[in-house]
Design a protein around this motif. Structure first.
Motif, PDB file in Angstrom:
ATOM      1  N   ILE A   1       0.806  -1.007  -0.005  1.00  0.00           N
ATOM      2  CA  ILE A   1       0.167   0.007   0.005  1.00  0.00           C
ATOM      3  C   ILE A   1       0.818   1.244  -0.023  1.00  0.00           C
ATOM      4  O   ILE A   1       1.514   1.731   1.055  1.00  0.00           O
ATOM      5  CB  ILE A   1      -0.883   0.115   1.200  1.00  0.00           C
ATOM      6  CG1 ILE A   1      -1.820  -1.420   1.314  1.00  0.00           C
ATOM      7  CG2 ILE A   1      -1.910   1.156   0.989  1.00  0.00           C
ATOM      8  CD1 ILE A   1      -2.599  -1.494   2.826  1.00  0.00           C
ATOM      9  N   PRO A   2       1.017   1.912  -1.181  1.00  0.00           N
ATOM     10  CA  PRO A   2       1.468   3.296  -1.275  1.00  0.00           C
ATOM     11  C   PRO A   2       1.145   4.438  -0.490  1.00  0.00           C
ATOM     12  O   PRO A   2      -0.241   4.249  -0.721  1.00  0.00           O
ATOM     13  CB  PRO A   2       1.902   3.518  -2.415  1.00  0.00           C
ATOM     14  CG  PRO A   2       0.716   2.735  -3.445  1.00  0.00           C
ATOM     15  CD  PRO A   2       0.467   1.546  -2.551  1.00  0.00           C
ATOM     16  N   HIS A   3       1.558   5.296   0.167  1.00  0.00           N
ATOM     17  CA  HIS A   3       0.730   6.431   0.993  1.00  0.00           C
ATOM     18  C   HIS A   3       1.748   7.267   1.144  1.00  0.00           C
ATOM     19  O   HIS A   3       3.014   7.228   1.242  1.00  0.00           O
ATOM     20  CB  HIS A   3       0.067   5.813   2.269  1.00  0.00           C
ATOM     21  CG  HIS A   3       1.169   5.360   3.287  1.00  0.00           C
ATOM     22  ND1 HIS A   3       1.564   6.039   4.404  1.00  0.00           N
ATOM     23  CD2 HIS A   3       1.668   4.280   3.558  1.00  0.00           C
ATOM     24  CE1 HIS A   3       2.307   5.391   5.053  1.00  0.00           C
ATOM     25  NE2 HIS A   3       2.606   4.187   4.496  1.00  0.00           N
TER      26      HIS A   3
ATOM     27  N   MET B   1      -4.154   3.049  -3.822  1.00  0.00           N
ATOM     28  CA  MET B   1      -4.647   1.999  -3.983  1.00  0.00           C
ATOM     29  C   MET B   1      -4.199   0.965  -3.024  1.00  0.00           C
ATOM     30  O   MET B   1      -3.287   1.151  -2.462  1.00  0.00           O
ATOM     31  CB  MET B   1      -3.992   1.580  -5.529  1.00  0.00           C
ATOM     32  CG  MET B   1      -2.769   1.429  -5.562  1.00  0.00           C
ATOM     33  SD  MET B   1      -1.956   1.704  -7.237  1.00  0.00           S
ATOM     34  CE  MET B   1      -2.075   3.268  -7.715  1.00  0.00           C
ATOM     35  N   ILE B   2      -4.648  -0.215  -3.265  1.00  0.00           N
ATOM     36  CA  ILE B   2      -3.904  -1.335  -2.456  1.00  0.00           C
ATOM     37  C   ILE B   2      -3.516  -2.422  -3.485  1.00  0.00           C
ATOM     38  O   ILE B   2      -4.404  -2.532  -4.381  1.00  0.00           O
ATOM     39  CB  ILE B   2      -4.996  -2.256  -1.534  1.00  0.00           C
ATOM     40  CG1 ILE B   2      -5.141  -1.244  -0.356  1.00  0.00           C
ATOM     41  CG2 ILE B   2      -4.620  -3.367  -1.183  1.00  0.00           C
ATOM     42  CD1 ILE B   2      -6.365  -1.549   0.545  1.00  0.00           C
ATOM     43  N   ILE B   3      -2.312  -2.785  -3.427  1.00  0.00           N
ATOM     44  CA  ILE B   3      -1.854  -3.715  -4.445  1.00  0.00           C
ATOM     45  C   ILE B   3      -1.808  -5.046  -3.818  1.00  0.00           C
ATOM     46  O   ILE B   3      -0.838  -5.320  -3.029  1.00  0.00           O
ATOM     47  CB  ILE B   3      -0.392  -3.191  -5.138  1.00  0.00           C
ATOM     48  CG1 ILE B   3      -0.769  -1.790  -5.576  1.00  0.00           C
ATOM     49  CG2 ILE B   3      -0.015  -4.242  -6.313  1.00  0.00           C
ATOM     50  CD1 ILE B   3       0.615  -1.307  -6.276  1.00  0.00           C
ATOM     51  N   GLY B   4      -2.520  -6.077  -4.428  1.00  0.00           N
ATOM     52  CA  GLY B   4      -2.249  -7.542  -3.824  1.00  0.00           C
ATOM     53  C   GLY B   4      -1.240  -8.122  -4.987  1.00  0.00           C
ATOM     54  O   GLY B   4      -1.283  -7.818  -6.209  1.00  0.00           O
TER      55      GLY B   4
ATOM     56  N   ALA C   1      -0.130  -9.187 -10.122  1.00  0.00           N
ATOM     57  CA  ALA C   1      -0.552  -8.021  -9.168  1.00  0.00           C
ATOM     58  C   ALA C   1      -1.936  -7.564  -9.598  1.00  0.00           C
ATOM     59  O   ALA C   1      -2.375  -7.901 -10.633  1.00  0.00           O
ATOM     60  CB  ALA C   1       0.483  -7.018  -9.339  1.00  0.00           C
ATOM     61  N   VAL C   2      -2.489  -7.054  -8.531  1.00  0.00           N
ATOM     62  CA  VAL C   2      -3.780  -6.560  -8.779  1.00  0.00           C
ATOM     63  C   VAL C   2      -3.921  -5.189  -7.959  1.00  0.00           C
ATOM     64  O   VAL C   2      -3.669  -5.066  -6.969  1.00  0.00           O
ATOM     65  CB  VAL C   2      -4.754  -7.461  -8.653  1.00  0.00           C
ATOM     66  CG1 VAL C   2      -5.075  -7.861  -7.142  1.00  0.00           C
ATOM     67  CG2 VAL C   2      -6.333  -6.787  -9.127  1.00  0.00           C
ATOM     68  N   MET C   3      -4.299  -4.241  -8.737  1.00  0.00           N
ATOM     69  CA  MET C   3      -4.666  -2.860  -8.295  1.00  0.00           C
ATOM     70  C   MET C   3      -6.028  -2.861  -7.658  1.00  0.00           C
ATOM     71  O   MET C   3      -7.032  -2.763  -8.511  1.00  0.00           O
ATOM     72  CB  MET C   3      -4.420  -1.529  -8.818  1.00  0.00           C
ATOM     73  CG  MET C   3      -3.058  -1.527  -9.524  1.00  0.00           C
ATOM     74  SD  MET C   3      -2.621  -0.038 -10.491  1.00  0.00           S
ATOM     75  CE  MET C   3      -0.812  -0.204 -10.590  1.00  0.00           C
ATOM     76  N   MET C   4      -6.268  -2.550  -6.393  1.00  0.00           N
ATOM     77  CA  MET C   4      -7.406  -2.636  -5.636  1.00  0.00           C
ATOM     78  C   MET C   4      -7.914  -1.525  -5.136  1.00  0.00           C
ATOM     79  O   MET C   4      -7.476  -0.919  -4.444  1.00  0.00           O
ATOM     80  CB  MET C   4      -7.727  -3.993  -4.636  1.00  0.00           C
ATOM     81  CG  MET C   4      -7.299  -5.303  -5.284  1.00  0.00           C
ATOM     82  SD  MET C   4      -7.167  -6.565  -4.064  1.00  0.00           S
ATOM     83  CE  MET C   4      -5.719  -6.066  -3.163  1.00  0.00           C
ATOM     84  N   THR C   5      -9.419  -0.824  -5.643  1.00  0.00           N
ATOM     85  CA  THR C   5      -9.985   0.130  -4.887  1.00  0.00           C
ATOM     86  C   THR C   5     -11.105  -0.198  -4.271  1.00  0.00           C
ATOM     87  O   THR C   5     -11.468   0.608  -3.146  1.00  0.00           O
ATOM     88  CB  THR C   5     -10.271   1.339  -6.056  1.00  0.00           C
ATOM     89  OG1 THR C   5     -11.161   0.567  -6.859  1.00  0.00           O
ATOM     90  CG2 THR C   5      -9.155   1.710  -6.904  1.00  0.00           C
TER      91      THR C   5
ATOM     92  N   ALA D   1       4.085   5.519  -7.955  1.00  0.00           N
ATOM     93  CA  ALA D   1       4.797   4.140  -7.123  1.00  0.00           C
ATOM     94  C   ALA D   1       4.010   3.008  -7.398  1.00  0.00           C
ATOM     95  O   ALA D   1       4.773   1.961  -7.777  1.00  0.00           O
ATOM     96  CB  ALA D   1       4.785   4.660  -5.712  1.00  0.00           C
ATOM     97  N   GLY D   2       2.926   2.974  -7.005  1.00  0.00           N
ATOM     98  CA  GLY D   2       2.007   1.844  -7.415  1.00  0.00           C
ATOM     99  C   GLY D   2       2.074   1.205  -8.919  1.00  0.00           C
ATOM    100  O   GLY D   2       2.364   0.079  -8.926  1.00  0.00           O
ATOM    101  N   THR D   3       2.170   2.267  -9.711  1.00  0.00           N
ATOM    102  CA  THR D   3       2.220   1.674 -11.124  1.00  0.00           C
ATOM    103  C   THR D   3       3.465   1.022 -11.605  1.00  0.00           C
ATOM    104  O   THR D   3       3.743   0.020 -12.194  1.00  0.00           O
ATOM    105  CB  THR D   3       1.913   2.977 -11.952  1.00  0.00           C
ATOM    106  OG1 THR D   3       0.839   3.665 -11.939  1.00  0.00           O
ATOM    107  CG2 THR D   3       1.916   2.383 -13.578  1.00  0.00           C
TER     108      THR D   3
END
Length: 289
Positions: A193-195, A255-258, A225-229, A210-212
């Motif tokens: 989780i980037p913040h 986002m949350i990245i699994g 990987a999956v970006m989850m909102t 960062a997430g991308t």
């Protein structure tokens, strides 16, 4: 004051001045001997050294070191005739992964990817993005159960994230039998989780980038990987659960990245095309020939 530990090997330096021209802080200059020097700066940031290392990276003869780093230890630029094709393949072969193997990703691989995130673009090179990392499947399963129970309690009271209702919630529940075994976190064994703190620089852009970049790094390592909102929006309704993750309330979370090893692998890339109407070229009429 040379807080950046900027050093020049005068025997290697050819006086090309490239380091001066790429320094975003404008703190380098050519001395009377046509060799680069650094101004006296007492801080890092906008009014001093940006800590970007551009001077080290641009020097054609490896004459410059900074922060005690040796130029010969840098990763060199790849052959662009090969890198372009590899990058094309990575982009078209990235897919959102919603089913994972029940095992941990090798920690050395995870740590390597996280370390590489220090190199991502960010406004003013402020390096403000922080990360919540769950890199152990057992810890992830513990967290998943806590969050999932709370989600079901909220749903039972008719409380859903913005943009969702009972019908869409039930639809996602249905998908647990086919597409994803866990509607909240897609069964991912790990989370990133980037913040970033709000109020300084370009926090929203930095966190999204960062997430991308992390997702693309996963693709390059054969990791799904999956970006989850959806899960992110639900966590906004679960302050106690969010607090477990230790994300400050004044931080922006895009986002949350699994991520984890994919249970199902793909054999080829997709063939999407960008619609021409989505591309606008200003000034076309002015410069018509």
């Amino acid at each position: 004051m040379n807080i950046a530990e900027f050093k020049v090997d005068v025997k290697k330096c050819i006086g090309c001045g490239k380091c001066v021209k790429v320094c975003p802080g404008g703190i380098l200059y050519m001395n009377k001997n046509n060799r680069p020097e650094i101004e006296s700066v007492a801080e890092f940031g906008w009014n001093g050294c940006w800590k970007c290392q551009h001077c080290l990276a641009v020097c054609p003869t490896a004459a410059i070191s900074v922060f005690g780093l040796k130029p010969e230890e840098s990763i060199m630029i790849p052959d662009i005739t090969k890198a372009g094709q590899i990058m094309d393949s990575l982009v078209v072969n990235r897919h959102s992964c919603r089913r994972y193997k029940n095992c941990n990703v090798d920690k050395s691989i995870v740590n390597h990817m996280i370390d590489l995130l220090a190199n991502i673009p960010n406004g003013g090179n402020k390096q403000q993005v922080e990360f919540i990392l769950i890199d152990d499947k057992d810890k992830m399963e513990y967290f998943r159960r806590l969050a999932y129970r709370e989600m079901e309690k909220l749903a039972a009271d008719g409380i859903y994230p913005k943009g969702f209702d009972r019908q869409s919630y039930q639809q996602m529940k249905k998908w647990e039998k086919t597409v994803r075994p866990d509607m909240l976190f897609c069964g991912a064994p790990h989370l990133l989780i980037p913040h970033v703190p709000l109020g300084n620089g370009t926090p929203q852009q930095d966190a999204v980038i960062a997430g991308t970049y992390f997702e693309l790094l996963c693709v390059s390592k054969g990791i799904g990987a999956v970006m989850m909102t959806f899960s992110l929006d639900y966590l906004e309704l679960m302050p106690d659960i969010r607090d477990i993750l230790q994300i400050p309330h004044d931080h922006y979370v895009p986002m949350i990245i699994g991520f984890g090893y994919p249970q199902i692998t793909y054999k080829r890339g997709v063939q999407k095309k960008l619609e021409k109407k989505r591309i606008k070229r200003p000034f076309s009429e002015i410069f018509l020939k």
